[in-house]
Design a protein around this motif. Structure first.
Motif, short mmCIF file in Angstrom:
data_model
loop_
_atom_site.label_atom_id
_atom_site.label_comp_id
_atom_site.label_asym_id
_atom_site.label_seq_id
_atom_site.Cartn_x
_atom_site.Cartn_y
_atom_site.Cartn_z
N TYR A 1 0.83 -1.21 0.00
CA TYR A 1 0.00 0.00 0.00
C TYR A 1 0.87 1.26 0.00
CZ TYR A 1 -3.71 3.28 1.12
OH TYR A 1 -4.57 4.33 1.07
N GLY B 1 0.02 3.03 -3.18
CA GLY B 1 -1.21 3.73 -2.84
C GLY B 1 -2.42 2.82 -2.93
N THR B 2 -2.17 1.53 -3.09
CA THR B 2 -3.25 0.55 -3.17
C THR B 2 -2.67 -0.80 -2.78
OG1 THR B 2 -4.78 -0.62 -4.64
CG2 THR B 2 -2.76 0.22 -5.63
N ARG C 1 4.98 5.08 -5.75
CA ARG C 1 4.54 6.31 -5.09
C ARG C 1 5.44 6.67 -3.90
NH1 ARG C 1 -1.73 7.29 -3.57
NH2 ARG C 1 -1.77 7.22 -5.86
#
Length: 309
Positions: A159, A163-164, A207
């Protein structure tokens, strides 16, 4: 000339097979003889978890126990009376609690004096009574707790990176099973292809870099007059791979942002040093390169912060 990809692969493999020699003795309060029992000696992988060693230790010391019927889940390990978290990688524990003596800057690291400063073999004690429930979660007979803690850490790292959590969740059942099995069996040829899928998901840009900093003895916790021996302060914050100036993020810029009181300079360590896999990291190191070559098995860069002499 070897390609950068070949060099990165060799570095990953070298990190994967790093180890620490251990000398583990049974606590005298659990030993049925007046004399110490024979020690358990092993070269244990830095990236693995002490929880995986508990069943073997229980079997080895079973004939020396006062209460031979005690279950493996009652066992816990300590270093100089400090309970060791069995779900932390061995290398991180060593760097935090013992390896710092080898990072004083004295000696060349190749002589006997330098080796002694590193306290090798690392001498630990195994206990089968007095479980420190205030410091450690108990193991379970099936090893499910260790599995769940590992998988949750992998998901958290996924994550942070993307971002996921879709990347780890999209692994097929076979890869998901093999991921944990390859960790338990310490099998690089099985682990690495699956890990590369997690680090390089198609159509998703990196990210943030998953970094956790570990400061022993909670030196900045003003809420405790006398911190518990072995207590840690764990820090993490979003660390993008590229700075706003479009320059690559270095370890120095990341540490200066996360703990400027210890790393006031982005280029030269003055108060503390970052330690990863038994080595002092240069502040000029590119954090994305570190992630792709030197992350722990759960996808995190677990970095010990050691005060300079």
């Amino acid at each position: 000339m070897a390609s950068s990809r070949d060099v990165a692969s060799r570095l990953r493999q070298a990190v994967f097979y790093g180890s620490v020699p251990l000398e583990i003795r049974l606590d005298k309060h659990d030993c049925r003889t007046y004399d110490d029992s024979e020690p358990y000696l092993i070269q244990f992988p830095r990236l693995l978890y002490l929880g995986l060693l508990i069943p073997k230790l229980h079997s080895f010391f079973s004939n020396s126990l006062i209460y031979p019927d005690v279950e493996p889940r009652e066992a816990w390990l300590s270093y100089e009376n400090v309970p060791l978290k069995w779900h932390y990688p061995l290398g991180l524990l060593y760097d935090l609690y013992s390896g710092s003596e080898a990072y004083s800057g004295e000696g060349d690291g190749n002589d006997e004096e330098s080796a002694n400063k590193g306290n090798l073999p690392w001498k630990l004690t195994i206990h089968f009574s007095g479980y420190p429930v205030e410091h450690l979660v108990k193991l379970d007979a099936a090893g499910k707790h260790l599995h769940d803690l590992y998988i949750n850490s992998v998901k958290e790292a996924d994550y942070v990176r993307n971002g996921t959590g879709k990347t780890i969740m999209s692994l097929n059942k076979d890869d998901s099973t093999k991921l944990w099995e390859s960790v338990k069996e310490h099998n690089f040829s099985v682990f690495n292809p699956i890990n590369q899928k997690l680090l390089n998901p198609q159509g998703i840009n990196l990210r943030n870099i998953p970094i956790k900093l570990y400061l022993p003895h909670a030196p900045f916790d003003t809420t405790e007059e006398e911190p518990t021996p072995g207590s840690l302060r764990v820090l993490q914050a979003p660390v993008p791979p590229i700075l706003s100036s479009r320059s690559p993020q270095t370890l120095g810029t990341a540490l200066n942002t996360m703990i400027p009181s210890l790393f006031p300079s982005r280029r030269i360590p003055t108060l503390a040093q970052p330690i990863l896999h038994g080595g002092i990291l240069p502040l000029s190191a590119n954090v994305e390169d570190l992630l792709r070559t030197a992350a722990y098995l759960d996808g995190w860069l677990h970095i010990a912060v050691v005060m300079m002499a």
